[in-house]
Design a protein around this motif. Structure first.
Motif, PDB file in Angstrom:
ATOM      1  N   THR A  96       0.849 -26.928 -24.854  1.00  0.00           N
ATOM      2  CA  THR A  96       1.375 -26.494 -23.561  1.00  0.00           C
ATOM      3  C   THR A  96       0.570 -25.303 -23.077  1.00  0.00           C
ATOM      4  OG1 THR A  96       3.613 -27.233 -24.122  1.00  0.00           O
ATOM      5  CG2 THR A  96       3.386 -25.647 -22.320  1.00  0.00           C
ATOM      6  N   VAL A  97      -0.012 -25.443 -21.909  1.00  0.00           N
ATOM      7  CA  VAL A  97      -0.757 -24.359 -21.266  1.00  0.00           C
ATOM      8  C   VAL A  97      -0.054 -24.101 -19.938  1.00  0.00           C
ATOM      9  CG1 VAL A  97      -2.972 -23.594 -20.368  1.00  0.00           C
ATOM     10  CG2 VAL A  97      -2.894 -25.092 -22.370  1.00  0.00           C
ATOM     11  N   SER A  98       0.705 -23.021 -19.858  1.00  0.00           N
ATOM     12  CA  SER A  98       1.547 -22.833 -18.685  1.00  0.00           C
ATOM     13  C   SER A  98       1.645 -21.368 -18.287  1.00  0.00           C
ATOM     14  CB  SER A  98       2.958 -23.370 -18.949  1.00  0.00           C
ATOM     15  OG  SER A  98       3.598 -22.622 -19.961  1.00  0.00           O
ATOM     16  N   GLY A  99       1.792 -21.154 -16.992  1.00  0.00           N
ATOM     17  CA  GLY A  99       2.081 -19.828 -16.465  1.00  0.00           C
ATOM     18  C   GLY A  99       1.018 -18.790 -16.687  1.00  0.00           C
ATOM     19  N   ASN A 100      -0.194 -19.194 -16.965  1.00  0.00           N
ATOM     20  CA  ASN A 100      -1.285 -18.235 -17.082  1.00  0.00           C
ATOM     21  C   ASN A 100      -1.811 -17.911 -15.681  1.00  0.00           C
ATOM     22  OD1 ASN A 100      -1.648 -18.267 -20.169  1.00  0.00           O
ATOM     23  ND2 ASN A 100      -1.720 -20.438 -19.628  1.00  0.00           N
ATOM     24  N   VAL A 101      -2.119 -16.659 -15.445  1.00  0.00           N
ATOM     25  CA  VAL A 101      -2.551 -16.241 -14.115  1.00  0.00           C
ATOM     26  C   VAL A 101      -3.774 -15.347 -14.233  1.00  0.00           C
ATOM     27  CG1 VAL A 101      -0.241 -16.415 -13.131  1.00  0.00           C
ATOM     28  CG2 VAL A 101      -1.003 -14.251 -14.096  1.00  0.00           C
ATOM     29  N   GLY A 102      -4.563 -15.352 -13.191  1.00  0.00           N
ATOM     30  CA  GLY A 102      -5.742 -14.492 -13.187  1.00  0.00           C
ATOM     31  C   GLY A 102      -6.347 -14.421 -11.812  1.00  0.00           C
ATOM     32  N   GLY A 103      -7.095 -13.362 -11.596  1.00  0.00           N
ATOM     33  CA  GLY A 103      -7.739 -13.219 -10.310  1.00  0.00           C
ATOM     34  C   GLY A 103      -8.840 -12.193 -10.337  1.00  0.00           C
ATOM     35  N   SER A 104      -9.822 -12.410  -9.481  1.00  0.00           N
ATOM     36  CA  SER A 104     -10.905 -11.454  -9.272  1.00  0.00           C
ATOM     37  C   SER A 104     -10.814 -10.959  -7.837  1.00  0.00           C
ATOM     38  CB  SER A 104     -12.262 -12.106  -9.532  1.00  0.00           C
ATOM     39  OG  SER A 104     -12.424 -13.279  -8.753  1.00  0.00           O
ATOM     40  N   ASP A 105     -10.894  -9.649  -7.663  1.00  0.00           N
ATOM     41  CA  ASP A 105     -10.795  -9.031  -6.344  1.00  0.00           C
ATOM     42  C   ASP A 105     -11.968  -8.086  -6.144  1.00  0.00           C
ATOM     43  OD1 ASP A 105      -7.831  -9.603  -7.209  1.00  0.00           O
ATOM     44  OD2 ASP A 105      -7.794  -9.425  -5.027  1.00  0.00           O
ATOM     45  N   ALA A 106     -12.749  -8.347  -5.103  1.00  0.00           N
ATOM     46  CA  ALA A 106     -13.882  -7.491  -4.762  1.00  0.00           C
ATOM     47  C   ALA A 106     -13.720  -7.054  -3.308  1.00  0.00           C
ATOM     48  CB  ALA A 106     -15.201  -8.227  -4.960  1.00  0.00           C
ATOM     49  N   ILE A 107     -13.456  -5.789  -3.108  1.00  0.00           N
ATOM     50  CA  ILE A 107     -13.235  -5.238  -1.769  1.00  0.00           C
ATOM     51  C   ILE A 107     -14.074  -3.979  -1.637  1.00  0.00           C
ATOM     52  CG2 ILE A 107     -11.539  -4.328  -0.154  1.00  0.00           C
ATOM     53  CD1 ILE A 107      -9.423  -5.937  -1.712  1.00  0.00           C
ATOM     54  N   ILE A 108     -14.883  -3.905  -0.612  1.00  0.00           N
ATOM     55  CA  ILE A 108     -15.764  -2.742  -0.478  1.00  0.00           C
ATOM     56  C   ILE A 108     -14.971  -1.517  -0.009  1.00  0.00           C
ATOM     57  CG2 ILE A 108     -17.765  -1.817   0.736  1.00  0.00           C
ATOM     58  CD1 ILE A 108     -19.036  -4.533   0.622  1.00  0.00           C
ATOM     59  N   ASN A 109     -14.349  -1.589   1.168  1.00  0.00           N
ATOM     60  CA  ASN A 109     -13.530  -0.489   1.666  1.00  0.00           C
ATOM     61  C   ASN A 109     -12.084  -0.951   1.785  1.00  0.00           C
ATOM     62  OD1 ASN A 109     -15.669   1.403   2.071  1.00  0.00           O
ATOM     63  ND2 ASN A 109     -16.218   0.339   3.957  1.00  0.00           N
ATOM     64  N   GLN A 110     -11.179  -0.144   1.251  1.00  0.00           N
ATOM     65  CA  GLN A 110      -9.767  -0.508   1.283  1.00  0.00           C
ATOM     66  C   GLN A 110      -8.953   0.731   1.625  1.00  0.00           C
ATOM     67  OE1 GLN A 110      -8.406  -2.209  -2.380  1.00  0.00           O
ATOM     68  NE2 GLN A 110      -6.436  -2.834  -1.567  1.00  0.00           N
ATOM     69  N   ALA A 111      -7.989   0.590   2.561  1.00  0.00           N
ATOM     70  CA  ALA A 111      -7.199   1.743   2.981  1.00  0.00           C
ATOM     71  C   ALA A 111      -5.769   1.324   3.284  1.00  0.00           C
ATOM     72  CB  ALA A 111      -7.812   2.397   4.215  1.00  0.00           C
ATOM     73  N   ASP A 112      -4.861   2.225   2.946  1.00  0.00           N
ATOM     74  CA  ASP A 112      -3.448   2.089   3.290  1.00  0.00           C
ATOM     75  C   ASP A 112      -3.053   3.378   3.985  1.00  0.00           C
ATOM     76  OD1 ASP A 112      -0.744   1.722   3.499  1.00  0.00           O
ATOM     77  OD2 ASP A 112      -0.364   1.418   1.375  1.00  0.00           O
ATOM     78  N   ASN A 113      -2.862   3.314   5.304  1.00  0.00           N
ATOM     79  CA  ASN A 113      -2.598   4.497   6.110  1.00  0.00           C
ATOM     80  C   ASN A 113      -1.207   4.426   6.728  1.00  0.00           C
ATOM     81  OD1 ASN A 113      -5.415   5.435   5.861  1.00  0.00           O
ATOM     82  ND2 ASN A 113      -5.885   3.706   7.198  1.00  0.00           N
ATOM     83  N   GLN A 114      -0.484   5.570   6.642  1.00  0.00           N
ATOM     84  CA  GLN A 114       0.853   5.623   7.214  1.00  0.00           C
ATOM     85  C   GLN A 114       1.053   6.950   7.941  1.00  0.00           C
ATOM     86  OE1 GLN A 114       4.176   4.288   4.605  1.00  0.00           O
ATOM     87  NE2 GLN A 114       2.591   4.094   3.025  1.00  0.00           N
ATOM     88  N   VAL A 115       1.665   6.868   9.134  1.00  0.00           N
ATOM     89  CA  VAL A 115       2.051   8.044   9.901  1.00  0.00           C
ATOM     90  C   VAL A 115       3.496   7.849  10.325  1.00  0.00           C
ATOM     91  CG1 VAL A 115       1.648   9.407  11.969  1.00  0.00           C
ATOM     92  CG2 VAL A 115      -0.292   8.464  10.715  1.00  0.00           C
ATOM     93  N   ALA A 116       4.306   8.899  10.162  1.00  0.00           N
ATOM     94  CA  ALA A 116       5.727   8.759  10.467  1.00  0.00           C
ATOM     95  C   ALA A 116       6.270  10.036  11.105  1.00  0.00           C
ATOM     96  CB  ALA A 116       6.520   8.428   9.213  1.00  0.00           C
ATOM     97  N   LEU A 117       7.059   9.848  12.169  1.00  0.00           N
ATOM     98  CA  LEU A 117       7.879  10.889  12.776  1.00  0.00           C
ATOM     99  C   LEU A 117       9.315  10.392  12.773  1.00  0.00           C
ATOM    100  CD1 LEU A 117       6.031  12.096  16.023  1.00  0.00           C
ATOM    101  CD2 LEU A 117       6.319  13.381  13.909  1.00  0.00           C
ATOM    102  N   SER A 118      10.242  11.227  12.325  1.00  0.00           N
ATOM    103  CA  SER A 118      11.627  10.780  12.318  1.00  0.00           C
ATOM    104  C   SER A 118      12.569  11.960  12.465  1.00  0.00           C
ATOM    105  CB  SER A 118      11.951  10.013  11.033  1.00  0.00           C
ATOM    106  OG  SER A 118      11.811  10.835   9.896  1.00  0.00           O
ATOM    107  N   GLY A 119      13.672  11.719  13.164  1.00  0.00           N
ATOM    108  CA  GLY A 119      14.709  12.727  13.349  1.00  0.00           C
ATOM    109  C   GLY A 119      15.787  12.189  14.255  1.00  0.00           C
ATOM    110  N   SER A 120      16.869  12.946  14.403  1.00  0.00           N
ATOM    111  CA  SER A 120      17.917  12.493  15.311  1.00  0.00           C
ATOM    112  C   SER A 120      17.394  12.470  16.744  1.00  0.00           C
ATOM    113  CB  SER A 120      19.145  13.401  15.208  1.00  0.00           C
ATOM    114  OG  SER A 120      18.819  14.714  15.626  1.00  0.00           O
ATOM    115  N   ARG A 121      16.545  13.443  17.076  1.00  0.00           N
ATOM    116  CA  ARG A 121      15.861  13.431  18.372  1.00  0.00           C
ATOM    117  C   ARG A 121      14.402  13.814  18.142  1.00  0.00           C
ATOM    118  NH1 ARG A 121      17.569  18.588  17.803  1.00  0.00           N
ATOM    119  NH2 ARG A 121      16.107  20.187  18.573  1.00  0.00           N
ATOM    120  N   ILE A 122      13.536  13.316  18.995  1.00  0.00           N
ATOM    121  CA  ILE A 122      12.119  13.679  18.975  1.00  0.00           C
ATOM    122  C   ILE A 122      11.757  13.988  20.424  1.00  0.00           C
ATOM    123  CG2 ILE A 122       9.766  12.922  18.472  1.00  0.00           C
ATOM    124  CD1 ILE A 122      10.931  11.024  16.392  1.00  0.00           C
ATOM    125  N   ASP A 123      11.305  15.218  20.700  1.00  0.00           N
ATOM    126  CA  ASP A 123      11.069  15.591  22.091  1.00  0.00           C
ATOM    127  C   ASP A 123       9.934  16.590  22.199  1.00  0.00           C
ATOM    128  OD1 ASP A 123      12.257  17.934  21.157  1.00  0.00           O
ATOM    129  OD2 ASP A 123      14.215  17.456  21.997  1.00  0.00           O
TER     130      ASP A 123
END
Length: 1003
Positions: free
Chosen positions: A643-670
């Motif tokens: 039984t050969v089951s549920g084996n997983v694998g992967g190759s990932d090649a990414i030159i530039n990678q970014a995760d950017n987040q900006v947040a403003l929060s409050g009861s009021r913003i003015d």
């Protein structure tokens, strides 16, 4: 800014009294506390230079050489430590300089260290049982080798340059500085070698094949041993901590680190012969009814050029007030031009039983690890102010700069044999599970934080800036195991499980996690949080390679055996530059005249980025490596099940990678509150290539044809295995989120902008090749059932990828808001995605039994530019006409885009049934692909904001999708039934594709 000064200049700046105090501190190591509130306080001001060779060597054995009835080798330690320069705290000291309830008058900590010659450590020897002549009856004997440690550590310079100021009302009216400067010359190599021949149990039985020389009911265990080598050129901890009931900042306070590494750094940890258990001696008595275990052992190696932590922390149970034109700052500068190599290895990790005719034994190899970590530069920087009351006028800055020009930063984790090796195996139970082989190499890595938290924050700024440059360093990581599982001449009635093992490699030239955050329980006014990240890669390859020749079992003959190979993981990840950036301003009751912004810039000049999961010949995608076999390699397989089951694998090649987040929060913003996010990624040249090659099932032990004979009802199941390849030039996730639980308003029309720009010129290639039974498995006698179901080979190649989300929500009113999202992408490089799934090869596989081949997939996707652009604006009551909402998408592709999917599901049966259904081959190629969504909503009867959605796409490259599908079943009159149904092949090629929707209306 560099803080490295000549020694003479440094001393000339000190007043005679301060110089004398510094000399006392340097010689005694005692942290000085201030005695009056008038004179400057100079804590440790230490200058250290190491010009001579520093060497530590330990060659020790912790062993016994006979085999008694019961014996243990537990808890021994063998280590060597070499340090060029060391500045540390005295026992009980909280910091290098501690000031309690005194006025801090110009407090200073200044450490300078330089290494100009070799610093090395070597540990060698043998740990465990090394019995060369085992005679007599050893029925029921036990031996344990556990929790032993062998290590070698070498450090060029290490320092603690910290300051602690405590009091009630702390008044900082003069500058406070903590500075550490460290240098390693090109002649100052730092090396650590832990080279052990054996860790474990070795028994060599002698005395002939005498029945009295029994080796039955043995209980042998090798567990929890640790073999380690660590080499570091420069390492330090710097910082300032201030704590009081209130804090007044009337002058600058800074923590700074300056490190330069120019020499080579090697960390090598190896076990040359054996880590585990070896029983040998022929033609003596077989070993029977025994339990052998090798678990929880570690081989680890690390090597680093520069490493540091720098922290400036102010904590107040009341208020923190900062005077105008003052700065609280943390600064770090690192430069590395030396070779950095980390290597962890073991020739044999597990159990080796070389005695013939052994039977009814239990073998377990579980939870062992071999790892290697190499870092050119690594740093952690933090500037933070926390007040239970309010913060006003704070200017907080965290700045990090790292440069890599090292020829090589490489990590290798390598094992020859991982598992169980027997001369032959009869009615044994074998388990090889949960073992880890891991390599990680990073050119430069940093974590930078700037944070303020209080009840109220006013007139404050939090700024985080990170700069990382790779001027030509090659970064590589390799994790390899020649064999994971079992090797024996024959498997008869044996049960083997190979499960949950992991092989992984990760190579990154530059990575950073940056954030700037302001958080208030009440309100934030006239303040800002800003993150800027700049990463540049001039040249140098980045490679990650993960491979094994076999995962499972190799034997000449498998008869009536049960073999399970499941849940193993294989990953290779390579990236030139990675960044995670967060700017956030939040206040429970409101945000006024405040802003949050992220600016991310990543530029890659040249150098290929490649990731490979395959056989051990895979140094890179070129030359073409062999597949990794997951399953059974044998000449004959009779009456067994695999039984050969549920084996997983992967190759990932990414030159530039970014995760950017900006947040403003409050009861009021003015007021003039706004949020901005700008992401710029560019690749001038350099290819991104990901390759995954595997072979699942049964393969022969030679290249002869036929190779493997399945006979006597041998059952085979290959199911739920998933392997993939993913490659990109630029990838970004950009999220801008503004949330007001009540009103969102502006003094004038206030822009909130999200901009994404991605340009790529290199080629992008993703290839996955999966073979099942490989066309080299044949039958001469009746064989058992064959089930091949739910396997997937997928490839994904996309030059530019962006996920842009801009969300603005108000609980009641939203007014005078300009909400704009712009996405611009351009690609001129070739993009190729290939997924190839071959099942049962050719009609040479004449199988009996029930043959089922269902639900398998070969999926290939290729795209020049792809983006998801979403603008969501909603107000609980009204969104006034002074607001505007816009989305612009512009994509240009001139590179050729090719997606190829191949699925060969041919089968030939001599009897029973054949079911060939629900298999899928799909290839999709798109020049430009975009999904654009604008949703604007408010309550009925209100004025509606203006809205616009514009999408422009130009494709001039050739776009092609090719599918090679074959769903073919053949049989002879004895066949009970043949079903070929529900299989699908799909090829889709599109030059430009856009899905756009705009919804304006009520909630």
């Amino acid at each position: 800014m560099s803080h490295k000064h000549p020694t003479s200049l440094r001393r000339a700046r000190l007043a005679p009294l301060a110089a004398a105090a510094a000399l006392i501190a340097a010689t005694s190591g005692v942290a000085l506390a201030q005695s009056n509130g008038t004179l400057p306080v100079t804590g440790p001001t230490t200058n250290q230079t190491s010009d001579g060779v520093v060497n530590a060597q330990n060659n020790s054995n912790a062993q016994y050489t006979t085999f008694p009835g019961n014996g243990v080798v537990n808890g021994n330690g063998v280590d060597a430590l070499a340090i060029g320069n060391q500045h540390r705290l005295d026992t009980g000291a909280a910091a290098a300089l501690t000031i309690n309830n005194q006025l801090p008058a110009q407090p200073t900590v200044d450490i300078a260290q330089q290494v100009n010659s070799t610093v090395s450590s070597i540990t060698s020897g043998t740990v465990g049982v090394n019995a060369a002549n085992v005679v007599g009856n050893h029925d029921g004997d036990t031996a344990s080798v556990s929790n032993n440690e062998a290590s070698a550590a070498a450090i060029g310079s290490t320092a603690v340059g910290t300051m602690q100021i405590t009091g009630t009302a702390v008044d900082m009216n003069t500058p406070a500085t903590a500075t550490v400067t460290q240098g390693q010359a090109a002649t100052g190599a730092v090396t650590a070698f832990t080279t052990l021949n054996q860790v474990g149990i070795r028994l060599n039985q002698t005395g002939g094949a005498n029945p009295a020389n029994a080796m039955d009911n043995l209980r042998l265990s090798v567990s929890g041993n640790k073999i380690d080598a660590s080499a570091q050129a420069n390492t330090t901890q710097a910082g300032i901590q201030v704590q009081g009931s209130s804090v007044n900042v009337g002058a600058d306070a800074s923590s700074s680190v300056d490190q330069v590494a120019e020499g080579n750094v090697f960390g090598i940890s190896s076990v040359g012969s054996l880590l585990g258990i070896r029983v040998q001696g022929t033609p003596n008595q077989p070993m029977t009814d025994s339990t052998l275990s090798v678990s929880g052992n570690q081989v680890q190696a690390s090597a680093g050029g520069n490493q540091q932590t720098s922290t400036l922390q102010i904590t107040s149970s009341g208020d923190v007030v900062q005077a105008p034109n003052t700065v609280l700052g943390t600064t770090a500068t690192q430069a590395n031009s030396g070779v950095v190599i980390a290597s962890g290895s073991a020739t044999t990790l597990g159990i080796d039983n070389q005695k013939p005719s052994s039977a009814n034994n239990s073998y377990s190899v579980a939870g062992n690890s071999v790892s290697a970590q190499a870092d050119g530069n690594s740093g952690s920087n933090r500037t933070a102010v926390a007040a239970a009351g309010s913060i006003s006028g704070a200017v907080l800055e965290t700045s990090n700069s790292q440069t890599l020009s090292s020829p090589v930063v490489t990590a290798g984790a390598n094992v020859g044999s991982l598992g169980v090796q027997t001369l032959d195996s009869t009615n044994d139970t074998l388990s090889v599970s949960g073992n880890l082989v891991q390599a990680q190499a990073q050119g430069s890595s940093a974590s930078n934080q700037t944070r303020a938290g209080a009840s109220n924050i006013a007139d404050s700024q939090a700024t985080t800036s990170n700069t990382q440059l790779n001027m030509g360093g090659a970064v590589s990581a390799s994790a390899s195991v020649a064999r994971i599982g079992s090797s024996s001449t024959s498997l008869s009635g044996t049960s083997l499980t190979v499960s949950g093992n992991q092989l992984s490699s990760e190579a990154t030239a530059a990575s950073a996690t940056n954030d700037a955050q302001l958080g208030a329980d009440n309100a934030v006014t006239q303040s800002s949080a800003l993150v800027t990240n700049t990463q540049g890669h001039a040249t140098g390859e980045v490679q990650a390679s993960t491979g094994s020749n076999l995962v499972g079992a190799t034997t000449t003959s498998a008869s009536n055996a049960t073999l399970v190979v499941s849940g193993n993981q294989f990953n290779a990840n390579a990236a030139s530059q990675k960044a995670s950036n967060l700017a956030r301003v939040n206040a429970t009751n409101g945000v006024t005249d405040s802003a949050a912004a992220v600016i991310n810039q990543q530029g890659h000049g040249s150098g290929d980025v490649s990731a490979t999961v395959a056989g051990l010949t895979s140094l890179s995608p070129s030359p073409d490596p062999v597949p990794m076999l997951i399953g059974l390699r044998a000449n004959t397989a009779s009456g067994s099940s695999l039984t050969v089951s549920g084996n997983v694998g992967g190759s990932d090649a990414i030159i530039n990678q970014a995760d950017n987040q900006v947040a403003l929060s409050g009861s009021r913003i003015d007021g003039n509150s706004a949020a901005y996010l700008f992401n710029v990624q560019a690749v001038q040249s350099g290819n991104a290539s990901a390759l995954t090659k595997v072979n699942l099932g049964v393969e022969g032990t030679s290249n002869l044809t036929p190779v493997t004979t399945r006979a006597g009802g041998h059952e085979l199941v290959v199911s739920g295995n998933q392997f993939s390849a993913n490659a990109s030039q630029n990838q970004a996730t950009n999220a801008l989120d503004i949330q007001a639980t009540s009103t969102l308003s502006a003094a004038g029309t206030q822009p909130n902008l999200l901009g994404n720009l991605q340009l790529s010129a290199g080629d992008t290639t993703a290839t996955t090749e999966m073979q099942i039974l490989s066309g080299r498995s044949v039958v001469t006698d009746p064989s058992g059932n064959t089930t091949i179901t739910g396997n997937q080979a997928s490839s994904l190649a996309r030059a530019n990828v962006a996920n842009n989300q801009l969300t603005v929500t108000a609980g009641t009113l939203a007014s005078d808001q300009a909400v704009l999202l712009g996405n611009v992408q351009g690609n001129s490089g070739a993009v190729a995605s290939t997924a190839n799934l071959q099942m049962q090869g050719t009609a040479a596989n004449r199988l009996d039994g029930n043959i089922t081949t269902t639900g398998n997939q070969a999926l290939a996707v290729a795209a020049g530019n792809t983006s998801l652009n979403s603008v969501q604006v909603g107000a609980g009551t009204a969104l006034n006409s002074g607001s505007a909402v816009g989305l612009l998408n512009a994509q240009t592709n001139s590179g050729n885009v090719v997606a190829t999917a191949s699925l060969n599901a041919d089968a030939f049966t001599r009897g029973s049934s054949l079911n060939l259904s629900g298999n899928t081959a799909s290839a999709t190629a798109v020049g430009n692909n975009a999904e654009n969504v604008v949703n604007v909503s408010a309550l009925p009867g209100q004025q509606m904001a203006s809205a616009a959605l514009v999408s422009n796409q130009i494709n001039s490259g050739n776009v092609s999708a090719v599918v090679n599908g074959s769903y073919s079943a053949s049989g002879v009159p004895a066949t009970n039934g043949i079903n070929v149904s529900g299989n699908r092949s799909s090829a889709v090629a599109i030059g430009n594709r856009a899905t756009s929707s705009m919804t304006l209306g009520v909630q």
